[in-house]
Structure formats: structure tokens, C-alpha cells
Design a protein around this motif. Structure first.
Motif, short mmCIF file in Angstrom:
data_model
loop_
_atom_site.label_atom_id
_atom_site.label_comp_id
_atom_site.label_asym_id
_atom_site.label_seq_id
_atom_site.Cartn_x
_atom_site.Cartn_y
_atom_site.Cartn_z
N LYS A 103 0.82 -1.20 0.00
CA LYS A 103 0.00 0.00 0.00
C LYS A 103 0.86 1.27 0.00
CE LYS A 103 -4.03 -1.98 2.35
NZ LYS A 103 -4.92 -1.87 3.54
N CYS A 104 2.12 1.13 0.41
CA CYS A 104 3.00 2.29 0.52
C CYS A 104 4.03 2.36 -0.60
CB CYS A 104 3.73 2.27 1.87
SG CYS A 104 2.62 2.50 3.28
N VAL A 105 4.45 1.22 -1.12
CA VAL A 105 5.42 1.16 -2.22
C VAL A 105 4.90 0.19 -3.27
CG1 VAL A 105 7.76 0.54 -2.90
CG2 VAL A 105 7.38 1.72 -0.72
N ASP A 106 4.76 0.67 -4.49
CA ASP A 106 4.28 -0.20 -5.56
C ASP A 106 5.26 -1.36 -5.76
OD1 ASP A 106 2.37 -0.29 -8.12
OD2 ASP A 106 4.41 -0.80 -8.76
N PRO A 107 4.77 -2.61 -5.70
CA PRO A 107 5.69 -3.75 -5.78
C PRO A 107 6.36 -3.92 -7.13
CG PRO A 107 3.40 -4.48 -5.77
CD PRO A 107 3.38 -3.02 -5.48
N HIS A 108 5.83 -3.31 -8.18
CA HIS A 108 6.41 -3.45 -9.51
C HIS A 108 7.40 -2.32 -9.81
CE1 HIS A 108 3.58 -6.69 -10.20
NE2 HIS A 108 2.59 -5.89 -9.86
N SER A 109 6.95 -1.08 -9.67
CA SER A 109 7.83 0.05 -9.95
C SER A 109 8.75 0.37 -8.77
CB SER A 109 7.00 1.29 -10.29
OG SER A 109 6.28 1.74 -9.14
N ARG A 110 8.38 -0.10 -7.56
CA ARG A 110 9.11 0.17 -6.32
C ARG A 110 9.13 1.67 -6.00
NH1 ARG A 110 14.23 -4.05 -5.82
NH2 ARG A 110 13.04 -5.95 -6.23
N GLN A 111 8.09 2.36 -6.43
CA GLN A 111 7.99 3.79 -6.16
C GLN A 111 6.99 4.05 -5.04
OE1 GLN A 111 7.06 5.29 -10.03
NE2 GLN A 111 9.17 5.13 -10.76
N LYS A 112 7.27 5.09 -4.29
CA LYS A 112 6.50 5.44 -3.11
C LYS A 112 5.10 5.92 -3.50
CE LYS A 112 7.86 7.63 1.25
NZ LYS A 112 8.90 8.50 1.86
N VAL A 167 4.55 -2.63 13.40
CA VAL A 167 3.95 -1.45 14.01
C VAL A 167 2.53 -1.27 13.49
CG1 VAL A 167 4.20 1.01 14.47
CG2 VAL A 167 6.24 -0.38 14.10
N GLU A 168 1.59 -1.13 14.43
CA GLU A 168 0.20 -0.79 14.12
C GLU A 168 0.02 0.70 14.41
OE1 GLU A 168 -4.24 -1.60 16.01
OE2 GLU A 168 -2.60 -3.00 16.41
N TRP A 169 -0.61 1.42 13.48
CA TRP A 169 -0.60 2.88 13.55
C TRP A 169 -1.89 3.47 14.08
CZ3 TRP A 169 4.03 4.60 13.35
CH2 TRP A 169 4.99 3.92 12.58
N GLN A 170 -1.76 4.53 14.83
CA GLN A 170 -2.86 5.41 15.20
C GLN A 170 -2.53 6.79 14.64
OE1 GLN A 170 -3.21 5.30 19.44
NE2 GLN A 170 -3.61 3.10 19.52
N ASN A 171 -3.56 7.50 14.19
CA ASN A 171 -3.36 8.79 13.50
C ASN A 171 -2.46 8.60 12.28
OD1 ASN A 171 -4.80 10.14 15.59
ND2 ASN A 171 -2.92 10.21 16.82
N ASP A 172 -2.79 7.60 11.48
CA ASP A 172 -1.97 7.24 10.31
C ASP A 172 -2.16 8.25 9.18
OD1 ASP A 172 -0.28 5.85 8.66
OD2 ASP A 172 -1.45 4.01 8.61
N VAL A 173 -1.42 8.06 8.12
CA VAL A 173 -1.55 8.89 6.92
C VAL A 173 -2.99 8.82 6.43
CG1 VAL A 173 -0.82 9.13 4.52
CG2 VAL A 173 0.86 8.55 6.28
N PRO A 174 -3.60 9.94 6.06
CA PRO A 174 -4.97 9.92 5.55
C PRO A 174 -5.12 8.93 4.39
CG PRO A 174 -4.28 12.18 5.95
CD PRO A 174 -3.07 11.33 6.16
N GLY A 175 -6.19 8.15 4.47
CA GLY A 175 -6.44 7.16 3.43
C GLY A 175 -6.03 5.75 3.81
N TYR A 176 -5.28 5.60 4.89
CA TYR A 176 -4.87 4.28 5.37
C TYR A 176 -5.75 3.87 6.53
CZ TYR A 176 -0.69 4.58 2.46
OH TYR A 176 0.16 4.68 1.39
N GLY A 177 -6.30 2.65 6.45
CA GLY A 177 -7.22 2.17 7.46
C GLY A 177 -6.52 1.61 8.68
N PRO A 178 -7.29 1.20 9.68
CA PRO A 178 -6.72 0.67 10.93
C PRO A 178 -6.01 -0.66 10.74
CG PRO A 178 -9.11 0.43 10.90
CD PRO A 178 -8.77 1.28 9.74
N GLU A 179 -6.24 -1.32 9.62
CA GLU A 179 -5.59 -2.61 9.36
C GLU A 179 -4.15 -2.46 8.86
OE1 GLU A 179 -6.89 -1.12 5.47
OE2 GLU A 179 -7.81 -1.22 7.46
#
Length: 482
Positions: free
Chosen positions: A108-117, A146-158
């Protein structure tokens, strides 16, 4: 990824939580809350008589135990740092949660093919918090999840971030090396005798077909700045094939490739039979080429021997003889230009460029980065040109004269006459090249040339270093493959 959870989850708490609950009401105590409120690397002040005795030093924390950061303990700031501590090599090491979040490599954070953020560092909320635990991965061993609270907008609790202990160790070690300002440097400074002894010849067929040979050759080229190939096919395309094993060729106003041969009314002194002194190419451009390749297609004239000089070796000698001259060449601006009806290039740079190092550190070597020396293409000086009370230009001339004496000293010149079917590759930002005069009326001399940029060369070298050496080098720091 298969994860085997081995420990209970521990929360990274912020000061606001402590402020609401208050220290006495805190039910969950971390390992460090009963030991110290400061990292172990900070010296303790002398204890006053009314203070409690110092607590004993804790035993090392095993890998499978994650602890709350000692940097957070006891803080009452309204805006504290959020950190996580984890045992690495039996020592608790702390990491900012922003760093851990920014370095996330999940799909969800780095594209597995292009390896871009897929998100921006600036998207990370400053109030981000994390719940961390160590778990064991079948392939990576111990990892931090690490499980995040107040994560980057658009990222869910999972959303989870996972970093291996090996990767965290490398991140810490790289930071320490970068801060130290002591550069890893395996380059060999050479004179004529050293290069005669250590010169390397590579067969064209092996260069083209064997990656192990290519890695050995590029490593040698990075160390010495000079390499030769033999048994090169008689084709104008051969130099393209040779350069393409490194990467994309540099296209300049001379073309993707170019011919060095004598012709009337030449636009470059290299295209004449005259003596051509020690120099580097294209210093009048913002990014001169890193590698230069010259393939000999015809070598049928008397004379025309090539010779080379290690500008780094001469710079070291100059520094040993006169630090004043050395400093002058590091600071005095020299202008280079190529001014013709159809092309006008212009750039000013010092003769010697050093890698930056911390202001108050004492580097273990000169940290030489590049040398700029090309007298045939030098333009008029445009700064510090002198006056009644200025002597900078005269100081430069004295320093340049001393440097030229070292560059062209017979014991520092490696001379070789290229035969047909041979190719020389050299570092254009370090190794100076020159050519003796030849008689163009008694035969043909024809070299096919090409350039490769520094980014292309180091990219290829790092790929091969990772594959065959299990490490790679950037910014003077060795980084193990993780």
C-alpha cells in the motif's frame, strides 16, 4: 509473509496521555520506567544528597522483547517525540515513529512493480502514534511490526509496517557512518610503476558475456580509473556494445559516438595530428562524462602514443608538499568554454573538488571527489582576476604550475600506444589523458569514442556489488544487502 507472534503488544504513548492520567495512575510500566528516564548514552549528573540512589544497570534485552523508548519516559512537553525502542545486538536502540512510518514498504506504501512510493513524507501526521511488537518471520527472522494510530490519511486501521531487525541495524549504522564524515574509499592512487604492475586487460568476449568479469572490471576501473580491453571486433558499433554493458551512452553535441581522426580545419585539437596535452573532456558542461571509451580501429601512423596521469595521486602529492597550493586549487574559480558559431558552452569550477565532511572533524584522507583540469578548453578568468591589491590570480598560477609539474612528471605518466582491436576506458573526472603528435601523411589513425555518465556507471556497479559482494557503496558508506 508468515508471522509468528511471540510477544505481547506494547503501546507507544505520548505526553498527552501521561498528562491526562498522571504518573502515579499509570498502570502499565515499561522496562525502562523502573530504570531510567534518559538513554544510557547520556552521562548522569552527580546525585544530590536528597535524591534516591542510582538504580542498577539493566541486563541486555533479548531480541524478542520490545520496550518503550526511554526518551519518552518522564517527558512533560506538550509535543514530545514519539519513539520505539527495540533490542539490536543486545542494546536498546530508539527509532522515531515518523521514520518507521515513512520507511514502510508494504504494497500500500510502495508499488511492488515500480518500487515507487505511493504517499508523501509530508502526508505523515506529526501526531502519529504506534503500537509495536516484535514477531518472527520465517524468511527475515526477527522483525518489528507497528500498528498505527493517526496514520496517513487514506490508510485504514488494518495497515501495518514491518521492518526486519537487520534492516533497522543497517539504518542505524548508515546514519553513524554518515555523521562521522569518514569515507570508505578503496581507490588506489598510482604512478607509472604502480599502474604498470596493476594494469588490467579484459577480453572483449568475456566483458560482453560474463557478469563476474564485468564486475571485476568495473571494480578495478573504480579503484584505478583505467582499464583496457583486447580482441575488440573491427566495427564502428563495437564501442557502443562495450559501453552498453555499463548502461546508456551519453549523447553530446559530438554525437552518441564520435571519431578521433585527423582532418583539416578541425573544430577540436583532438582532430589534428598535433601534440595534445593532459586534459579532461567537456569540463565546460554542467555534468561532464564519467567514463570515456576509445576503441582503436586504425593505428597505422608513426607516433600517436596515448599517455595517462592520475590527478588524484598528484593532488595528494601537492597537499603533502604545500597545503597552501592545495587550498588555492580547491577554491580558485577556473572558467572553461567551448565557443563556436553553433555551440556555446560555459562553466566555472575549481581545479580540485572535495567531498563535504563535518566542519569540526579531521578527515582520515583528502576525500577527493573530482579534479577539473583541461588547459586547451580554458576560457578567460572571470573572478579574482587581480588588481593593485589582489594577488589571488598569481597565487593560482603558482599552485597550478606546481600541480602541472606533478601531473606531467615522467614517473607519474603511464604511456601506451593502442593497437587495432584494443579499447581503453578511463575515468574522465580523475584520469587525465593525452596524445603525442603523429605523422598523418604516413598512415591512418582512427579512434571511435563514446561517453558514459557517472549515474549510469555507479548504478551498474552497485547492482553487481549487491549480487556478487553482498554489499553496495554510496556516499562513502558501505551498506550490506538486506
Amino acid at each position: 509473509m508468515s508471522l509468528n507472534v511471540t510477544t505481547a503488544r506494547l503501546t507507544v504513548r505520548c505526553a498527552s496521555q501521561r498528562a491526562r492520567a498522571g504518573p502515579p495512575a499509570c498502570k502499565r510500566r515499561s522496562f525502562f520506567s523502573s530504570v531510567s528516564s534518559r538513554p544510557s548514552t547520556v552521562k548522569r549528573r552527580a546525585r544530590r544528597d536528597d535524591e534516591s540512589p542510582a538504580l542498577p544497570t539493566p541486563t541486555p534485552i533479548p531480541h524478542e522483547q520490545l520496550v518503550h523508548s526511554p526518551a519518552n519516559a518522564g517527558q512533560v512537553d506538550a509535543y514530545p517525540a514519539k519513539t520505539v525502542a527495540v533490542s539490536i545486538d543486545e542494546n536498546p536502540r530508539t527509532f522515531d515513529t515518523v521514520f518507521l512510518r515513512d520507511s514502510c514498504t508494504c504494497p500500500k506504501c510502495v508499488d511492488p512493480h515500480s518500487r515507487q512510493k505511493l504517499f508523501q513524507t509530508s502526508d505523515i501526521p506529526l501526531e502519529i502514534e504506534g503500537k509495536a511488537r516484535t514477531v518472527q518471520d520465517e524468511k527475515k527472522g526477527w522483525v518489528l511490526e507497528v500498528e498505527w494510530q493517526n496514520d496517513v490519511p487514506g490508510y485504514g486501521p488494518e495497515h501495518r509496517t514491518v521492518h526486519s531487525i537487520d534492516w533497522l541495524r543497517r539504518a542505524l549504522n548508515t546514519e553513524v557512518e554518515l555523521r562521522a564524515g569518514v569515507r570508505y574509499d578503496d581507490r588506489v592512487l598510482w604512478d607509472r610503476d604502480t599502474m604498470t604492475k596493476n594494469n588490467k586487460w579484459i577480453d572483449y568476449a568475456d566483458w560482453m558475456s560474463q557478469d563476474t568479469v564485468l564486475f571485476d572490471a568495473l571494480a578495478h576501473l573504480n579503484q584505478y580509473g583505467l582499464l583496457f580491453l583486447k580482441n575488440v571486433p573491427e566495427s564502428e558499433a563495437s564501442v557502443v556494445d562495450i559501453a552498453s554493458r555499463v548502461g546508456t551512452l551519453k549523447d553530446t553535441f559530438y554525437g552518441r559516438t564520435w571519431d578521433v581522426r585527423s582532418k583539416p580545419q578541425a573544430e577540436n585539437i583532438a582532430y589534428t595530428p598535433q601534440f595534445l596535452g593532459l586534459h579532461m573532456d567537456l569540463l565546460y558542461t554542467s555534468n561532464p562524462p564519467h567514463l570515456q571509451l576509445l576503441h582503436s580501429l586504425r593505428a597505422r601512423t608513426p607516433g600517436g602514443e596515448s599517455f595517462f596521469s592520475d590527478s588524484f595521486h598528484a593532488a595528494q602529492k601537492l597537499h603533502d608538499a604545500s597545503k597552501t597550493h592545495f587550498t588555492t586549487l580547491c577554491t580558485f574559480p577556473v572558467t572553461y568554454h567551448y565557443h563556436h558559431p553553433t555551440h556555446h558552452y560555459h562553466y566555472t569550477r575549481p581545479t580540485i573538488e572535495l567531498h563535504p565532511h563535518p566542519k569540526y572533524s579531521e578527515p582520515t584522507n583528502l576525500a577527493l571527489h573530482r579534479v577539473n583540469w583541461s588547459p586547451p578548453f580554458q576560457g578567460p578568468f572571470e573572478a579574482r582576476i587581480g588588481g593593485e591589491s589582489q594577488t589571488a590570480l598569481r597565487h593560482y598560477i603558482a599552485a597550478a604550475s606546481a600541480y602541472e609539474g606533478l601531473l606531467s612528471a615522467e614517473e607519474n605518466l603511464f604511456e601506451y600506444r593502442l593497437k587495432e582491436g584494443e579499447c581503453v576506458i578511463f575515468d574522465n573526472r580523475r584520469v587525465l589523458h593525452a596524445r603525442r603528435a603523429f605523422d598523418a601523411t604516413k598512415g591512418e589513425r582512427w579512434l571511435k569514442g563514446a561517453y558514459v555518465d557517472d549515474d549510469v556507471f555507479f548504478s551498474r556497479l552497485r547492482v553487481l556489488e549487491e549480487r556478487f559482494a553482498g554489499r553496495w557503496v554510496a556516499d562513502g558508506v558501505v551498506r550490506p544487502v538486506v
